[in-house]
Design an enzyme around this catalytic site. Structure first.
Site, PDB file in Angstrom:
ATOM      1  N   LYS A 166      -9.107  10.448 -90.846  1.00  0.00           N
ATOM      2  CA  LYS A 166     -10.400  10.956 -91.337  1.00  0.00           C
ATOM      3  C   LYS A 166     -10.483  12.468 -91.124  1.00  0.00           C
ATOM      4  O   LYS A 166     -10.901  13.212 -92.012  1.00  0.00           O
ATOM      5  CB  LYS A 166     -11.559  10.226 -90.619  1.00  0.00           C
ATOM      6  N   GLN A 224     -16.952   5.679 -84.771  1.00  0.00           N
ATOM      7  CA  GLN A 224     -15.889   4.731 -85.121  1.00  0.00           C
ATOM      8  C   GLN A 224     -16.111   3.377 -84.431  1.00  0.00           C
ATOM      9  O   GLN A 224     -16.350   3.319 -83.226  1.00  0.00           O
ATOM     10  CB  GLN A 224     -14.515   5.320 -84.731  1.00  0.00           C
ATOM     11  N   ASP A 245     -21.845   6.642 -92.823  1.00  0.00           N
ATOM     12  CA  ASP A 245     -21.337   5.270 -92.898  1.00  0.00           C
ATOM     13  C   ASP A 245     -22.329   4.340 -93.593  1.00  0.00           C
ATOM     14  O   ASP A 245     -21.980   3.216 -93.954  1.00  0.00           O
ATOM     15  CB  ASP A 245     -21.116   4.721 -91.475  1.00  0.00           C
TER      16      ASP A 245
HETATM   17  N1  GUN Z   1     -14.205   0.565 -88.312  1.00  0.00           N
HETATM   18  C1  GUN Z   1     -13.622  -0.093 -89.364  1.00  0.00           C
HETATM   19  N2  GUN Z   1     -14.161   0.330 -90.535  1.00  0.00           N
HETATM   20  C2  GUN Z   1     -15.086   1.258 -90.228  1.00  0.00           C
HETATM   21  C3  GUN Z   1     -15.962   2.049 -91.028  1.00  0.00           C
HETATM   22  O1  GUN Z   1     -16.020   1.975 -92.260  1.00  0.00           O
HETATM   23  N3  GUN Z   1     -16.772   2.903 -90.318  1.00  0.00           N
HETATM   24  C4  GUN Z   1     -16.741   2.985 -88.954  1.00  0.00           C
HETATM   25  N4  GUN Z   1     -17.586   3.832 -88.370  1.00  0.00           N
HETATM   26  N5  GUN Z   1     -15.952   2.254 -88.207  1.00  0.00           N
HETATM   27  C5  GUN Z   1     -15.116   1.397 -88.829  1.00  0.00           C
END
Ligand code: GUN
Length: 301
Positions: free
Chosen positions: A54, A98, A121
């Site tokens: 990311k 995350q 998100d």
């Molecule tokens: N863990 C797995 N997929 C995601 C996501 O799309 N966003 C976040 N914040 N954590 C994740």
């Protein structure tokens, strides 16, 4: 093997990211520098890889990134303090926490602490509710990426029967809401469904987001179905570790009209849409700030 049925998520993500990069350059010319803060608690190896990717993609797109790596023993109060600081910082436009979080952290409380305007998100209840009401809100990245791939593969989705396998907050539920918004008939099946397979056999569109390696084979699929495989499962294959989806790709391929591979399908789209959401958040915040300062000017005169 025909490759025409393959939905190339890598190529689609590259197209989205090219547009994001152009949008970032335009915003910067206007004095707006989009910035994304990523918070990672603990040492989960998969999460570390996701976070690193990311940050890399953000830098490539010209988005400023801030990384907060916190220990596994970080308390709920400490995490909430970090989130409060980022909420208050006008130089930060997007906040990503995350998941999964260590067991002692209340996930819902932590996600709810993020300013909904910075919730790239789309997990805050304000955005979840907005999505289900059809408002223009920040929407979860993986389902948004799936919608992009589906629109490319199918064109107009109106009237199609979509079956979503899995009901997680991250994928299944928002996916169903987005499909409904696109005028699909939507069925959600899950671990307690007694007739998951027979419902799936009726689907024009199948979204597999269940986390079970190769659960869905050709016998689950209507001939000509479009299949989006969200699963990323690491399996041991004759002593070698490899990634497979929730769909048994080799079995499904002759049956479908289009399918995403794993890897190289949905995975790259999640990050592309995170970047897109960060740009959207930055633009909306700048617009809100400008209309606020105009309102202040007007109230002075
Ligand atoms: N863990 C797995 N997929 C995601 C996501 O799309 N966003 C976040 N914040 N954590 C994740």
């Amino acid at each position: 093997m025909s490759t025409t049925k393959l939905i190339d998520g890598k190529a689609a993500a590259a197209r989205v990211l090219t547009q994001v990069k152009e949008d970032v350059a335009t915003l910067k010319r206007d004095g707006i520098e989009p910035a994304l803060a990523v918070i990672l608690l603990g040492e989960d190896p998969a999460s570390q890889v996701y976070v690193r990717n990311k940050i890399l993609r953000a830098e490539e797109a010209g988005i400023r990134s801030l990384e907060y790596r916190l220990g596994t023993d970080t308390s709920q109060a400490q995490l909430l303090n970090v989130i409060a600081e980022l909420n208050a910082d006008p130089g930060v436009n997007g906040i990503l926490l995350q998941l999964p979080l260590p067991a002692h952290i209340e996930e819902a409380r932590a996600l709810q602490a993020i300013d909904p305007r910075k919730d790239v998100d789309g997990f805050h209840s304000e955005n979840v509710g907005g999505l289900s009401q059809g408002r223009d809100v920040l929407t979860p990245c993986t389902p948004s990426g799936c919608m992009y791939l589906l629109r490319e593969a199918c064109g107009d989705l109106s009237g199609k029967h979509a079956v979503v396998i899995g009901r997680s907050n991250i994928v299944g539920k928002p996916m169903a809401a987005l499909l409904l918004q696109a005028h699909c008939s939507v069925t959600v099946v899950h671990s307690r469904s007694t007739d998951a397979k027979s419902l799936c056999q009726l689907a024009d569109i199948v979204i597999a987001a269940v986390g079970k390696p190769r659960l869905i084979d050709a016998s689950w699929l209507k001939p000509g179905a479009v299949v989006i495989d969200v699963g990323i499962n690491r399996i041991d294959d004759q002593g070698r570790s490899r990634l497979v989806g929730d769909v048994d790709f080799d079995s499904a391929l002759p049956q479908v009209s289009a399918i995403t591979p794993v890897p190289g399908g949905v995975g790259p789209m999640t990050i592309a849409f995170l970047m897109k959401n960060t740009v959207t958040a930055a633009l909306q915040q700048a617009q809100a700030q400008r209309s606020q300062s105009e309102a202040v000017c007007l109230s002075i005169y």
